[in-house]
Motif scaffolding. Structure first.
Motif, PDB file in Angstrom:
ATOM      1  N   ARG A  85      -6.623   2.876  -4.400  1.00  0.00           N
ATOM      2  CA  ARG A  85      -6.604   1.569  -5.077  1.00  0.00           C
ATOM      3  C   ARG A  85      -8.004   1.198  -5.543  1.00  0.00           C
ATOM      4  O   ARG A  85      -8.195   0.678  -6.640  1.00  0.00           O
ATOM      5  CB  ARG A  85      -6.117   0.476  -4.125  1.00  0.00           C
ATOM      6  N   ASN A 408      -0.392   1.531   5.792  1.00  0.00           N
ATOM      7  CA  ASN A 408       1.054   1.478   6.067  1.00  0.00           C
ATOM      8  C   ASN A 408       1.621   2.797   6.570  1.00  0.00           C
ATOM      9  O   ASN A 408       2.815   2.952   6.694  1.00  0.00           O
ATOM     10  CB  ASN A 408       1.796   1.046   4.788  1.00  0.00           C
TER      11      ASN A 408
ATOM     12  N   HIS B  74      -2.527   1.207  -8.251  1.00  0.00           N
ATOM     13  CA  HIS B  74      -1.699   0.545  -7.234  1.00  0.00           C
ATOM     14  C   HIS B  74      -0.310   1.168  -7.150  1.00  0.00           C
ATOM     15  O   HIS B  74       0.252   1.299  -6.065  1.00  0.00           O
ATOM     16  CB  HIS B  74      -1.582  -0.945  -7.535  1.00  0.00           C
ATOM     17  N   THR B  78       0.809   2.743  -3.698  1.00  0.00           N
ATOM     18  CA  THR B  78       1.977   2.181  -3.010  1.00  0.00           C
ATOM     19  C   THR B  78       3.083   3.221  -2.888  1.00  0.00           C
ATOM     20  O   THR B  78       3.677   3.415  -1.827  1.00  0.00           O
ATOM     21  CB  THR B  78       2.503   0.953  -3.784  1.00  0.00           C
ATOM     22  N   GLN B 147       0.673  -7.628  -0.078  1.00  0.00           N
ATOM     23  CA  GLN B 147      -0.533  -6.805  -0.194  1.00  0.00           C
ATOM     24  C   GLN B 147      -0.235  -5.482  -0.916  1.00  0.00           C
ATOM     25  O   GLN B 147      -1.021  -4.543  -0.840  1.00  0.00           O
ATOM     26  CB  GLN B 147      -1.098  -6.487   1.203  1.00  0.00           C
ATOM     27  N   MET B 148       0.900  -5.418  -1.574  1.00  0.00           N
ATOM     28  CA  MET B 148       1.344  -4.217  -2.282  1.00  0.00           C
ATOM     29  C   MET B 148       1.601  -3.056  -1.322  1.00  0.00           C
ATOM     30  O   MET B 148       1.564  -1.893  -1.722  1.00  0.00           O
ATOM     31  CB  MET B 148       0.325  -3.767  -3.336  1.00  0.00           C
ATOM     32  N   GLN B 149       1.822  -3.364  -0.041  1.00  0.00           N
ATOM     33  CA  GLN B 149       2.083  -2.284   0.913  1.00  0.00           C
ATOM     34  C   GLN B 149       3.581  -2.095   1.077  1.00  0.00           C
ATOM     35  O   GLN B 149       4.335  -3.054   1.141  1.00  0.00           O
ATOM     36  CB  GLN B 149       1.448  -2.594   2.280  1.00  0.00           C
ATOM     37  N   LEU B 150       3.963  -0.837   1.146  1.00  0.00           N
ATOM     38  CA  LEU B 150       5.371  -0.487   1.290  1.00  0.00           C
ATOM     39  C   LEU B 150       5.574   0.167   2.651  1.00  0.00           C
ATOM     40  O   LEU B 150       4.944   1.161   2.976  1.00  0.00           O
ATOM     41  CB  LEU B 150       5.753   0.485   0.166  1.00  0.00           C
ATOM     42  N   ARG B 151       6.437  -0.461   3.476  1.00  0.00           N
ATOM     43  CA  ARG B 151       6.758   0.130   4.772  1.00  0.00           C
ATOM     44  C   ARG B 151       8.268   0.280   4.856  1.00  0.00           C
ATOM     45  O   ARG B 151       8.952  -0.519   5.480  1.00  0.00           O
ATOM     46  CB  ARG B 151       6.246  -0.754   5.916  1.00  0.00           C
TER      47      ARG B 151
END
Lengths: 471, 338
Positions: A85, A408, B74, B78, B147-151
């Motif tokens: 990023r 993550n 991003h 992501t 936060q643009m996080q993928l879980r």
């Protein structure tokens, strides 16, 4: 274990493995291209046989280099998403150009080369292998442009917490790239040269296909001489650039804790104690470090303690000293292997030019076989020095390695992938070495039996249904 | 007027469509070695039919990945970190498949050949399946936070919709590959490839129809894009119908073109349905990644646009040339260089 350490281990393992194959590919394809050129110019079949034989080894090696390269590209997004990023804007561009400019070229023309022997004219076929070489060369250029940005960030500004490119030209004229690229390319050519001379030496000792392997040795040893000298000179310039831009890496690779006297001596060996921040049992050569750093026998080199204080002032509190022992010893291993290769290349060229190769005595030939390992040792330790010596930074001065990791992704997932990739790579490595040895043993005149016998081949027969016909 | 980030979305879409059109047939040929390749010679002929091309085809994926990294950091970050485990499998399959083509012919031991043949078949089936699953989840949406996080949980990735998506892509690639094989071979092998493709047409039409219906009910793409997607559905159905017609007529070149069109239409629809989003968040549309909030700076996009426009004509030129060089069918007399 924590995800940062695991991601670092995975990155180190996969990169080191990938970098076993890439330099060899670049070096081998140049030699194959030269041999095929001789075939086209001189019209002698023997050069075609040579090109095909070394071409086979190149293809086995190239395949592994390509597939491990895909993982390298995906890994940034998978394990280092915050890094991606932050720098995608700048770092992604050379990767995209690498794919567009180099990968398409390599993959298309390698296909034409493998399958085009009887469909293309001699000259067009020859052009294909040269284009593959140009492709590998360009690929190295662009990936090193990306790496150079991490070592010495240029051509960007920070906007909204991200590095945004503002000068593409600066990126490709990065001083770091100008010293890193020649050093790496010469290292790659040297790798191909030493592998070819080593295998040829082995075959010459066994007195098998003497004409082919004498010719191969002679061509490769000249490339070996030129490239090993090239590595040394470009390495010298790289060291000087290092003193300017990453003094901490230089200090760590010298094990220099406090700023040296003037002129600075070069430490040959030392026992380093990173906890007490001191060395013992040092052997030093007076003035040599000054020469390495500034091309003159004067000037002192800054030590890690002073630099740590300076970095804390600039970047805030933290530990800015990289793993010193690793950096110090990898640097020395690289130099020792490189020096040995220069000596061998000089002597080998001397023998080749005076046509005394066969009378050279077994010790030299044996040494050349052993020397196959040297470029791999030098390449690997060189990269370890470059990458470990940059720690704790991933983008020097802007982002630490710890900050770049994917938030993550769990440690368990990374552990799983690390084990999976390591297992796959181990199998690949074993298979590749096995196939290499097989091809070498079979020699350049090995041809498969015609296909008609194939179906009836008895897998339980003496030769397992496989046989090699030698002319 | 197209903004640069929109242009790059289009370019990445083109790269993925190109990838599935091209690598689609070599996935299919890889799978078909288990279905129509009876002898070692036949399997080798099939592999040789894609031998000069598969590596170049795969570069379309690598370029799409690189372009995504550079133009939409991003999106790249992501997607790649979020799909961690599926991507590990994708990578292992790509690695195994890539070396299998090179390694299988290096020894004539039966077990050696079998092992690599199995790796070719399994990876050639697994890859389109996984790509199908991933693209299906892109349309359905995933839990992406602020936060643009993928879980993602297991069910976010593996559910009836995505599995049908995966199977559709796999079957589509198989038929596409069988038609490519029939184009480049002669005699028995060609007949068998055509026959198998003909038999698979109905199942293929059925699963694609099911997938289209599921997409209508389980995603918002029809609601967002309305008539544009309906046009794509009609075009897709027409291409599939024509493919079936040409297969019956044994005109494999036309049939191959038509299955290629189905692939292109299917993946183009995914990107049309997504636009201007690149990833849909199931946690609220405020968290969607779009071509605007996931993109690189204007300067970077401009430089890359210039580079891409300069290089693409050359790339396309020599790739087409290589297909032209290897346009002839592989017959029994042909020496199989490998």
């Amino acid at each position: 274990m924590d995800p940062i350490m695991l991601s670092r281990i995975q990155y180190a393992l996969t990169t080191i493995f990938h970098f076993f194959f890439v330099p060899l590919s670049i070096g081998l394809v140049l030699l194959v291209a030269i041999m095929e050129t001789l075939y086209v110019v001189k019209g002698k079949e023997v050069y075609k046989t040579m090109a095909k034989f070394w071409g086979k080894l190149f293809l086995i090696n190239f395949a592994v280099g390509v597939v491990t390269g895909i993982l390298q590209e995906f890994q940034f997004g998978m394990n280092w998403s915050e890094y991606s990023r932050f720098v995608g804007d700048v770092f992604g561009a050379p990767l995209a150009v690498e794919a567009l400019l180099a990968f398409f070229m390599e993959s298309t023309f390698i296909g034409l080369w493998i399958f085009g022997w009887d469909r293309l004219s001699k000259k067009v076929h020859l052009a294909c292998i040269w284009l593959v070489f140009v492709g590998t060369f360009l690929s190295a250029l662009w990936i090193l442009a990306a790496n150079s940005f991490m070592q010495h960030p240029v051509g960007f500004e920070i906007n909204n917490g991200r590095a945004e490119m503002n000068d593409f030209f600066a990126l490709i004229t990065n001083g770091q790239l100008l010293v890193e690229f020649p050093h790496t390319i010469f290292g790659a050519l040297m790798t191909g040269a030493f592998v070819v001379t080593g295998i040829s030496a082995y075959k010459l000792m066994k007195k098998q296909d003497v004409e082919i392997f004498r010719k191969s040795f002679n061509i490769a040893i000249i490339i070996g001489l030129v490239s090993s000298l090239g590595v040394a000179f470009s390495g010298h310039f790289q060291a000087q650039y290092l003193v300017e831009t990453q003094p901490m890496k230089m200090a760590a690779s010298e094990g220099t804790w406090t700023t040296t006297e003037d002129p600075a001596p070069w430490t040959v060996v030392a026992a380093i104690d990173p906890d007490k921040q001191e060395n013992s049992g040092e052997i030093k050569i007076p003035g040599l470090l000054s020469y390495l750093s500034y091309s003159k026998f004067s000037g002192s080199v800054k030590g890690m303690k002073e630099l740590q204080a300076e970095y804390e002032q600039t970047y805030g509190p933290g530990d800015y000293i990289p793993p010193v022992r690793t950096t110090f010893w990898s640097f020395r291993i690289m130099i020792a292997a490189g020096g040995l290769m220069i000596l061998l290349a000089v002597y080998g060229t001397f023998l080749a030019l005076r046509r005394k190769l066969e009378g050279a005595g077994k010790w030299f030939m044996r040494l050349m076989v052993f020397a196959i390992s040297l470029p791999f040792i030098a390449n690997t330790s060189g990269w370890i020095m470059t990458e470990v010596g940059r720690q704790p930074w991933t983008v020097f001065g802007y982002m630490t390695t710890a900050a770049g990791v994917s938030p993550n992704v769990s440690a368990g997932q990374i552990l799983f992938s690390t084990i999976a990739f390591t297992a796959a790579y181990t199998v690949l490595g074993i298979v590749m070495v096995y196939l290499f040895v097989r091809e070498i043993k079979a020699g350049p005149y090995a041809v498969e039996k015609p296909e008609e016998h194939d179906e009836s081949a008895d897998p339980f027969g003496v030769d397992g249904g496989y046989s090699v016909v030698t002319k | 007027m197209l903004s640069l980030s929109e242009l790059w979305f289009l370019l990445i879409a083109v790269l993925f469509v190109g990838f599935f059109f091209l690598e689609g047939f070599d996935f299919g040929v890889g799978m078909s070695t288990a279905i129509i390749g009876k002898t070692d010679r036949e399997r080798r002929t099939l592999i040789n039919s894609i031998g000069p091309f598969w590596d170049g085809n795969e570069v379309w994926l690598i370029t799409a990945g690189g372009a995504m990294f550079a133009a939409f950091p991003h999106w790249y970050a992501t997607l790649f970190s979020g799909f961690y485990l599926p991507l590990v499998v994708v990578l292992l399959a790509l690695i195994g498949r890539g070396v299998a083509f090179e390694f299988r012919s290096k020894m004539r031991h039966e077990r050696w050949r079998k092992t690599w043949d199995i790796i070719i078949v399994v990876s050639s089936a697994l890859l389109p399946f996984l790509f199908g699953v991933v693209f299906a989840t892109l349309m359905k949406g995933l839990p992406i936070d602020g936060q643009m996080q993928l879980r993602p949980g297991f069910l976010d990735i593996v559910n009836p919709y995505t599995v049908v998506g995966g199977l559709s892509v796999t079957l589509l690639c198989l038929v596409h590959g069988l038609l490519f094989a029939s184009l480049r071979t002669v005699g028995d092998l060609r007949e068998r490839a055509l026959n198998t493709a003909r038999k698979l047409m109905l199942p293929l039409a059925a699963i694609l129809a099911v997938y289209a219906v599921m997409t209508y009910f389980m995603t918002d793409v029809f609601a967002v894009r309305g008539w544009a997607l309906w046009i794509m559905v009609v075009l897709g159905a027409a291409s599939l119908g024509l493919a079936a017609y040409f297969v019956r007529q044994k005109r494999e070149a036309w049939a191959f073109g038509m299955t290629g069109a189905v692939i292109a239409i299917a993946f183009a629809s995914v990107f049309i349905g997504l636009f201007p989003r690149v990833m849909v968040s199931s946690m609220g549309s405020a968290f969607d990644l779009t071509v605007y909030n996931a993109a690189s700076g204007a300067y970077s996009l401009k430089v890359m646009t210039i580079v891409a426009c300069t290089l693409l004509p050359f790339v396309l030129g020599y790739q087409i040339w290589s297909y032209y060089i290897f346009r002839k069918r592989l017959n029994d007399q042909h020496h199989l260089e490998y």
